[in-house]
Design a protein around this motif. Structure first.
Motif, PDB file in Angstrom:
ATOM      1  N   THR A 150      -1.932  -3.741   4.886  1.00 24.72           N
ATOM      2  CA  THR A 150      -2.686  -4.951   5.223  1.00 24.72           C
ATOM      3  C   THR A 150      -3.731  -5.303   4.185  1.00 24.72           C
ATOM      4  O   THR A 150      -4.191  -4.453   3.417  1.00 24.72           O
ATOM      5  CB  THR A 150      -3.368  -4.804   6.590  1.00 24.72           C
ATOM      6  N   PHE A 151      -4.110  -6.577   4.194  1.00 26.91           N
ATOM      7  CA  PHE A 151      -5.312  -7.065   3.524  1.00 26.91           C
ATOM      8  C   PHE A 151      -6.315  -7.593   4.542  1.00 26.91           C
ATOM      9  O   PHE A 151      -7.514  -7.548   4.320  1.00 26.91           O
ATOM     10  CB  PHE A 151      -4.971  -8.201   2.547  1.00 26.91           C
ATOM     11  N   ASN A 152      -5.799  -8.100   5.663  1.00 28.70           N
ATOM     12  CA  ASN A 152      -6.665  -8.807   6.619  1.00 28.70           C
ATOM     13  C   ASN A 152      -6.517  -8.328   8.058  1.00 28.70           C
ATOM     14  O   ASN A 152      -7.052  -8.950   8.977  1.00 28.70           O
ATOM     15  CB  ASN A 152      -6.379 -10.309   6.554  1.00 28.70           C
ATOM     16  N   GLY A 153      -5.805  -7.232   8.268  1.00 27.88           N
ATOM     17  CA  GLY A 153      -5.600  -6.728   9.621  1.00 27.88           C
ATOM     18  C   GLY A 153      -4.234  -7.045  10.174  1.00 27.88           C
ATOM     19  O   GLY A 153      -3.769  -6.397  11.115  1.00 27.88           O
ATOM     20  N   ILE A 154      -3.553  -8.056   9.618  1.00 26.57           N
ATOM     21  CA  ILE A 154      -2.204  -8.405  10.035  1.00 26.57           C
ATOM     22  C   ILE A 154      -1.202  -7.597   9.215  1.00 26.57           C
ATOM     23  O   ILE A 154      -1.328  -7.482   7.998  1.00 26.57           O
ATOM     24  CB  ILE A 154      -1.938  -9.919   9.828  1.00 26.57           C
ATOM     25  N   GLU A 155      -0.205  -7.052   9.902  1.00 28.10           N
ATOM     26  CA  GLU A 155       0.825  -6.294   9.199  1.00 28.10           C
ATOM     27  C   GLU A 155       1.537  -7.194   8.188  1.00 28.10           C
ATOM     28  O   GLU A 155       1.939  -8.318   8.496  1.00 28.10           O
ATOM     29  CB  GLU A 155       1.841  -5.751  10.202  1.00 28.10           C
ATOM     30  N   CYS A 156       1.680  -6.688   6.952  1.00 25.86           N
ATOM     31  CA  CYS A 156       2.332  -7.511   5.923  1.00 25.86           C
ATOM     32  C   CYS A 156       3.295  -6.693   5.077  1.00 25.86           C
ATOM     33  O   CYS A 156       3.382  -6.860   3.872  1.00 25.86           O
ATOM     34  CB  CYS A 156       1.297  -8.217   5.056  1.00 25.86           C
ATOM     35  N   HIS A 157       4.027  -5.805   5.741  1.00 24.52           N
ATOM     36  CA  HIS A 157       5.049  -5.013   5.057  1.00 24.52           C
ATOM     37  C   HIS A 157       6.368  -5.233   5.772  1.00 24.52           C
ATOM     38  O   HIS A 157       6.408  -5.308   6.990  1.00 24.52           O
ATOM     39  CB  HIS A 157       4.666  -3.534   5.075  1.00 24.52           C
ATOM     40  N   ASN A 158       7.453  -5.323   5.025  1.00 27.82           N
ATOM     41  CA  ASN A 158       8.703  -5.756   5.635  1.00 27.82           C
ATOM     42  C   ASN A 158       9.794  -4.690   5.719  1.00 27.82           C
ATOM     43  O   ASN A 158      10.962  -5.023   5.852  1.00 27.82           O
ATOM     44  CB  ASN A 158       9.244  -6.990   4.905  1.00 27.82           C
ATOM     45  N   GLU A 159       9.444  -3.428   5.644  1.00 23.52           N
ATOM     46  CA  GLU A 159      10.426  -2.374   5.867  1.00 23.52           C
ATOM     47  C   GLU A 159      10.271  -1.873   7.296  1.00 23.52           C
ATOM     48  O   GLU A 159       9.272  -1.253   7.648  1.00 23.52           O
ATOM     49  CB  GLU A 159      10.225  -1.227   4.875  1.00 23.52           C
TER      50      GLU A 159
END
Length: 747
Positions: free
Chosen positions: A404-413
């Motif tokens: 994350t950068f902002n608390g939202i999950e942002c990885h796609n595996e």
């Protein structure tokens, strides 16, 4: 093992240049000051293979997730740190011919990263059409003025006749990320002047903020300015001088970099840039460098680990600490650790569970407690994003993101993003670790209790009750060992989930009535949590006397790594993913990670049986692996194994153990050297009652080692040499510690 840099205690230096090692060289000579950083790429254009990377702390872009088969709950974007505008660019013409070390003849090459002062120098003698010119480059990113980059280039004419030198100094926005989808660019240029450039990240469709950066260059030189040019994406100044034989000259380039993270409008941003440029213009190069160097001296005075008798171990240890401090020193509570820091683009530059599990144990011992508290507050302030992540999975409470950068999950595996949920427990453990180490309960009884409560609500919803076994279980997870995906009842995950619920119940019994009312945990919830604690399933094999990594693990074809042909390692570069998943081989500590977290909870025999079973199966292909095994090996008096694993973690990048350092350093695993020495060789423990204890030993290969440790308002110096262990209270109130189970008073 191929070593491209010489072994020196304070320097990473080479006198050779091999084009095939260019990316390795760039990674290993990276600089950073917490605010920004850069790989050690050349200032001038290099027409062969290179990875030019400059990165600004907290500046990122939500790149669209591209997957063939979309699944409900997938993140809409993959967050990534983006390559910043190239503000260090400088090209050189010798009698009108452009310098390019990919094509030109040169000699006497030297590149030196001075870790003590955090300055990178490079020198060589260029031979262009018979004209020889010696170049010396120096650059540093100021820790005294975080927005300041300083470069100095000196040249000397070694030819028999005069030579004309032109310097073209630029700010260039025509940059891209190597891992960008379809070569997309991420910057739109808003304004270009004679000495500055303002750029803004492209619009996105995900509601995340755009970032603006402004950069202004100034020069100090005896060279004559002969030209200025601008394009849509670049501003440049050209300087010229004619040098007689043995004559020398130099040019300094100073760049101020400001971003919209600190200013609300473009006008405020550029006003600040202009003000800072004016501020540094009144100072000499030596004054700027001295202010920078003095702060690094303070850092080393607090944290340096001195090793006598083994220069390889010494260099590795300092390289570890240098990489950590270049990335994060707690100056900005909005920032965190990226696994590659400012040294590359892999992993997107975002925050992982590495911070809580590996970085916090180190920073507790070498920095002011407020630095660690900032890291805990980082997660608290991102609770809203954690609610979203849990809701995306149809679950209650908060699921903190894997990336994350902002608390939202942002990885796609999928197997990492949605199954590696142990990170929720690691964040809870970090709160406990901070509280136990510092004795400060103000966080855990306020913001921390909120984080623990919402994590516990997640765990209570994520477990399921097995009627057949009359126990709670957690299916479909990935533990720390990422070579096992979608497994049932990973021991580490189940253990952390149970522990988190138990710890949260304890904290809830201590919070104020006002805080309890805010948390609003019902008696029914507490009863459910206690039931999960009492009946959580933890895989165990009675015959072997070990905690089983997950259901079915012992059904694999259990053969040690030592039976594998050496040309098949590392597995992740030689085997298919399917073959890895079916194998018994472990990427990093899993059960062993849990034992390290809770060392006091396990007997000597339990630790020994589990280490003896799992270590021979571990390939250590995660950069985070070796240090944890080293600590447990030291605890079990397996000295040779502990030292070998220390050497692996301390020199992981310097010696490119996993053959993957060319795309950036493994910053969060640079905690491993300190962990191995302090928790391992020195046997440092902080117990639940607040007692600090040590069980030191001196590796046979070493003459001595010493370090300083911050503990509850004190600084303690520990030295271990041939005559034994020695403890000295440098500052703070007297304290009682235990050394080899004996009470020692430090005054």
């Amino acid at each position: 093992m191929k070593r491209i840099f010489e072994v020196q205690p304070w320097d990473v230096v080479t006198h050779k240049f091999n084009p095939e090692d260019k990316r390795l060289q760039e990674s290993m000579t990276s600089l950073g000051n917490g605010y920004m950083g850069m790989r050690g790429f050349f200032e001038e254009d290099y027409s062969a293979d290179t990875l030019q990377g400059l990165y600004l702390g907290g500046v990122w872009f939500p790149d669209k997730t591209r997957v063939g088969w979309w699944k409900n709950g997938y993140p809409k974007y993959f967050g990534k740190v983006i390559n910043a505008v190239n503000f260090i660019k400088m090209n050189f013409l010798i009698d009108g011919e452009k310098l390019d070390l990919a094509k030109d003849k040169f000699s006497d090459f030297e590149m030196d990263l001075n870790m003590k002062d955090s300055v990178l120098t490079r020198s060589f003698i260029a031979d262009k059409s018979g004209k020889k010119v010696k170049f010396v480059f120096e650059r540093f990113l100021s820790v005294d003025q975080k927005e300041l980059s300083v470069q100095k280039v000196s040249f000397e004419n070694l030819s028999d006749s005069k030579v004309d030198i032109k310097v073209i100094s630029s700010i260039d926005a025509d940059v891209k990320n190597e891992d960008a989808n379809y070569d997309e660019r991420f910057w739109d240029v808003l304004d270009v002047t004679d000495d500055s450039l303002v750029a803004k990240t492209k619009p996105n469709n995900y509601g995340t903020p755009q970032f603006t950066s402004a950069m202004q260059m100034s020069h100090v030189t005896g060279l004559k300015e002969v030209d200025q040019s601008k394009t849509d994406t670049q501003t440049s100044k050209t300087f010229e001088i004619e040098l007689s034989q043995n004559e020398q000259a130099s040019i300094e380039k100073r760049v101020i970099v400001t971003t919209s993270r600190d200013y609300d409008t473009v006008q405020e941003l550029t006003d600040a840039m202009n003000k800072l440029t004016k501020k540094v213009s009144s100072k000499t190069f030596d004054e700027l460098f001295t202010a920078h160097r003095d702060i690094w001296a303070e850092r080393w005075n607090k944290s340096d680990v001195q090793i006598k008798g083994d220069v390889e171990a010494q260099q590795g240890m300092r390289f570890n600490l240098f990489g950590l401090f270049s990335t994060y020193y707690g100056d900005d509570a909005r920032l965190n650790f990226g696994p590659k820091g400012f040294t590359g683009e892999k992993y997107g530059g975002a925050t992982y569970w590495d911070t809580e599990a590996f970085c916090i144990p180190v920073y507790l011992g070498i920095t002011d407690p407020k630095v660690t508290r900032n890291l805990l507050m980082y997660r608290y302030k991102q609770l809203d994003g954690a609610y979203v992540n849990a809701k995306e999975q149809g679950l209650k409470g908060a699921l903190f993101p894997m990336v994350t950068f902002n608390g939202i999950e942002c990885h796609n595996e999928w197997e990492i993003t949605f199954e590696e949920i142990h990170r929720n427990g690691d964040i809870a453990f970090a709160i406990y670790n901070y509280t136990r180490y510092t004795g400060d309960k103000s966080y855990v009884l306020n913001e921390g209790s909120k984080v623990l409560t919402e994590i516990s609500r997640f765990w209570a919803d994520r477990v399921h009750f097995s009627q057949r076994n009359n126990q709670y279980m957690i299916h479909g997870v990935t533990g720390p060992d990422e070579y096992e995906n979608n497994v049932d009842n990973n021991w580490y995950t189940n253990y952390l989930a149970r522990w988190t619920l138990e710890y949260t119940l304890k904290v809830l019994s201590e919070v104020s009535p006002e805080q309890a009312a805010k948390l609003n945990v019902s008696d029914e919830e507490k009863k459910q949590w206690q039931d999960i604690v009492d009946r959580m399933y933890l895989p165990y094999d009675k015959k072997l006397g070990i905690f089983v990594q997950h259901d079915g693990f012992l059904d694999k074809d259990i053969k040690p790594v030592s039976e594998l042909p050496s040309d098949q390692l590392p597995l992740n570069q030689n085997w298919s993913w399917d073959k890895i998943l079916r194998s018994p081989y472990i990427k990093q500590g899993d059960v062993i990670q849990g034992i390290w977290d809770f060392m006091d909870d396990f007997t000597e025999e339990e630790k020994k049986r589990n280490f003896d079973f799992y270590e021979p199966l571990t390939v250590h292909e995660s950069s985070l692996s070796a240090s944890i095994y080293s600590v447990l090996a030291a605890d079990l008096h397996y000295e040779d194994k502990a030292v070998a694993l220390y050497e692996r973690t301390a020199r992981l990048d310097l010696d490119n153990y996993n053959n993957d350092t060319d795309d950036g350093l493994h910053i969060t695993s640079m905690t491993g050297g300190w962990i191995s020495i302090v928790h391992g060789f020195a046997g440092m423990r902080v117990h639940d009652d607040g007692t600090l204890s040590y069980k030191p030993f001196l590796p046979k290969k070493w003459d001595s080692y010493s370090f300083r440790q911050v503990f509850r308002g004190r600084v303690i110096e520990i030295t271990v040499d041939g005559s034994g262990s020695h403890f000295k209270l440098i500052s703070g109130d007297p304290v009682s510690i235990k050394v080899d189970d004996k009470l020692v008073e430090l005054n």
